[in-house]
Design a protein around this motif. Structure first.
Motif, mmCIF file in Angstrom:
data_model
loop_
_atom_site.group_PDB
_atom_site.id
_atom_site.type_symbol
_atom_site.label_atom_id
_atom_site.label_comp_id
_atom_site.label_asym_id
_atom_site.label_seq_id
_atom_site.Cartn_x
_atom_site.Cartn_y
_atom_site.Cartn_z
ATOM 1 N N PRO A 1 0.879 -1.316 0.012
ATOM 2 C CA PRO A 1 -0.264 0.081 -0.051
ATOM 3 C C PRO A 1 0.887 1.224 0.031
ATOM 4 O O PRO A 1 1.775 1.292 0.613
ATOM 5 C CB PRO A 1 -0.634 -0.275 1.198
ATOM 6 C CG PRO A 1 -0.124 -0.984 2.225
ATOM 7 C CD PRO A 1 0.690 -2.114 1.281
ATOM 8 N N ALA A 2 0.354 2.263 -0.902
ATOM 9 C CA ALA A 2 1.108 3.597 -0.848
ATOM 10 C C ALA A 2 0.271 4.676 -0.248
ATOM 11 O O ALA A 2 -0.881 4.943 -0.710
ATOM 12 C CB ALA A 2 1.520 3.936 -2.152
ATOM 13 N N ARG A 3 0.562 5.239 0.831
ATOM 14 C CA ARG A 3 -0.107 6.146 1.547
ATOM 15 C C ARG A 3 -0.279 7.373 0.780
ATOM 16 O O ARG A 3 0.740 8.030 0.232
ATOM 17 C CB ARG A 3 0.345 6.486 2.850
ATOM 18 C CG ARG A 3 -0.473 7.498 3.669
ATOM 19 C CD ARG A 3 0.078 7.574 4.954
ATOM 20 N NE ARG A 3 -0.820 8.825 5.715
ATOM 21 C CZ ARG A 3 -0.543 9.123 7.034
ATOM 22 N NH1 ARG A 3 0.502 8.755 7.654
ATOM 23 N NH2 ARG A 3 -1.359 10.085 7.400
ATOM 24 N N LEU A 4 -1.232 8.108 0.390
ATOM 25 C CA LEU A 4 -1.334 9.260 -0.549
ATOM 26 C C LEU A 4 -1.689 10.279 0.585
ATOM 27 O O LEU A 4 -2.299 10.445 1.444
ATOM 28 C CB LEU A 4 -2.705 9.179 -1.435
ATOM 29 C CG LEU A 4 -2.692 7.815 -2.364
ATOM 30 C CD1 LEU A 4 -4.034 8.036 -3.198
ATOM 31 C CD2 LEU A 4 -1.195 7.678 -3.130
ATOM 32 N N TRP A 5 -0.827 11.619 0.373
ATOM 33 C CA TRP A 5 -1.099 12.950 0.989
ATOM 34 C C TRP A 5 -0.708 12.670 2.357
ATOM 35 O O TRP A 5 -1.612 12.806 3.334
ATOM 36 C CB TRP A 5 -2.320 13.533 0.672
ATOM 37 C CG TRP A 5 -2.930 13.677 -0.790
ATOM 38 C CD1 TRP A 5 -2.005 14.493 -1.461
ATOM 39 C CD2 TRP A 5 -3.807 13.291 -1.483
ATOM 40 N NE1 TRP A 5 -2.556 14.440 -2.820
ATOM 41 C CE2 TRP A 5 -3.584 13.865 -2.987
ATOM 42 C CE3 TRP A 5 -4.751 12.196 -1.311
ATOM 43 C CZ2 TRP A 5 -4.588 13.222 -4.015
ATOM 44 C CZ3 TRP A 5 -5.529 11.724 -2.171
ATOM 45 C CH2 TRP A 5 -5.269 12.269 -3.388
ATOM 46 N N PRO A 6 0.489 12.218 2.454
ATOM 47 C CA PRO A 6 0.628 11.947 4.052
ATOM 48 C C PRO A 6 0.692 13.385 4.902
ATOM 49 O O PRO A 6 0.796 12.980 6.120
ATOM 50 C CB PRO A 6 2.058 10.909 3.995
ATOM 51 C CG PRO A 6 2.706 11.543 2.860
ATOM 52 C CD PRO A 6 1.582 11.931 1.824
ATOM 53 N N PRO B 1 -3.496 15.982 8.194
ATOM 54 C CA PRO B 1 -3.718 15.595 9.452
ATOM 55 C C PRO B 1 -4.650 14.498 9.463
ATOM 56 O O PRO B 1 -5.673 14.610 8.712
ATOM 57 C CB PRO B 1 -3.711 16.705 10.140
ATOM 58 C CG PRO B 1 -4.435 17.657 9.178
ATOM 59 C CD PRO B 1 -3.836 17.387 7.816
ATOM 60 N N PRO B 2 -4.694 13.400 10.451
ATOM 61 C CA PRO B 2 -5.675 12.623 10.351
ATOM 62 C C PRO B 2 -6.999 13.131 11.252
ATOM 63 O O PRO B 2 -6.917 13.926 12.087
ATOM 64 C CB PRO B 2 -4.995 11.348 11.308
ATOM 65 C CG PRO B 2 -3.934 12.206 12.252
ATOM 66 C CD PRO B 2 -3.764 12.895 11.223
ATOM 67 N N ALA B 3 -8.142 12.882 10.633
ATOM 68 C CA ALA B 3 -9.588 13.200 11.399
ATOM 69 C C ALA B 3 -9.621 12.771 12.748
ATOM 70 O O ALA B 3 -8.850 11.718 13.189
ATOM 71 C CB ALA B 3 -10.515 12.727 10.476
ATOM 72 N N SER B 4 -10.105 13.670 13.554
ATOM 73 C CA SER B 4 -10.189 13.047 14.975
ATOM 74 C C SER B 4 -11.670 12.845 15.278
ATOM 75 O O SER B 4 -12.056 12.330 16.476
ATOM 76 C CB SER B 4 -9.777 14.560 16.006
ATOM 77 O OG SER B 4 -10.411 15.491 15.625
ATOM 78 N N ALA B 5 -12.534 13.138 14.428
ATOM 79 C CA ALA B 5 -14.066 12.598 14.790
ATOM 80 C C ALA B 5 -14.640 12.438 13.617
ATOM 81 O O ALA B 5 -14.337 13.068 12.334
ATOM 82 C CB ALA B 5 -14.709 13.997 15.449
ATOM 83 N N ALA B 6 -15.745 11.824 13.472
ATOM 84 C CA ALA B 6 -16.682 11.434 12.464
ATOM 85 C C ALA B 6 -17.465 12.524 11.951
ATOM 86 O O ALA B 6 -17.952 13.222 12.730
ATOM 87 C CB ALA B 6 -17.544 10.215 12.875
#
Length: 247
Positions: free
Chosen positions: A39-44, A47-52
């Motif tokens: 797997p290749a992570r795109l746009w690393p 920032p990761p989401a913290s809430a749905a």
């Protein structure tokens, strides 16, 4: 001496098997195997989401007030009484996914006086949690051909709702310990299928598998077979048939 003889026989048998494999075609190469691509992570840098962003009601549970079940047998419960008691559970008094339209609530409360318009469907029973006790699967008809599906688990002498979801469904199925809902898709010829499964950590049923699939083509009905010209008439009297046989 016995050991050497057995070993020699084994060697001869092994050689014969290898020769047989070679003579019969044996294993053949189908060509070079494709290289594994990780797997290749795109746009690393994102920032990761913290809430749905949306609330789908996953993991929502509610203790049903007024339902006593000391023996844990949900088969003896009145489904209408369960649906009516569920209206008083905490999520139903908010704007959560367990809330029902006002007209549906009114008809649920009038089920015993007007059973013909009662939206509560007959229940099904299955051990979905794996605790050895059956759970109750209840359906409630909603406007616009939608159905609210609710699952109740006997727990601590009472009843706990472990699933509450609503949708316009094609079908609802029980497969093992999964509850599968088939829902129409906006794409012609496709449908959504969601499998709800008990999660021990969350103590609720979660959508463990959600996919869009192509629907099978509709079955074409065969044209009726025309009656044969030599077939006896259905209106022929039994006496005429007996007379023909005697001749």
């Amino acid at each position: 001496m016995r050991y050497r003889l057995v070993a020699a026989l084994g060697a001869v048998a092994g050689g014969a098997l290898l020769a047989g494999c070679g003579a019969g075609g044996g294993l053949r190469s189908t060509g070079p195997a494709p290289h594994a691509i990780g797997p290749a992570r795109l746009w690393p840098e994102l920032p990761p989401a913290s809430a749905a962003p949306y609330d789908y009601g996953e993991g929502e549970t509610a203790r049903i007030p007024g339902i006593e079940l000391p023996d844990g047998d949900v088969h003896r419960l009145d489904p209408v009484a369960v649906a009516q008691a569920g209206l008083k559970a905490r999520p139903d008094r908010s704007s959560g996914t367990a809330a029902l339209p006002a007209d549906t609530v009114r008809r649920i409360n009038e089920c015993h006086d007007a059973p013909a318009s009662c939206p509560v469907l007959r229940p099904y029973f299955r051990d979905l949690t794996g605790d050895g006790k059956d759970d109750m699967v209840l359906g409630i008809r909603l406007p616009d051909d939608q159905v609210s599906v609710r699952v109740y688990m006997p727990e601590a002498g009472g009843l706990t709702r472990i699933l509450s979801t609503s949708d316009a469904v094609i079908s609802i199925e029980l497969a093992g310990r999964d509850l599968i809902m088939r829902v129409p898709s906006a794409i012609t010829g496709y449908e959504y299928r969601t499998a709800w499964t008990w999660d021990q950590r969350q103590r609720a049923m979660l959508p463990t598998r959600d996919e869009i699939l192509r629907m099978p083509p509709p079955r074409t009905s065969r044209p009726p077979v025309a009656p044969s010209a030599t077939a006896p008439s259905a209106s022929a009297s039994p006496s005429a048939g007996v007379a023909a046989e005697r001749r």
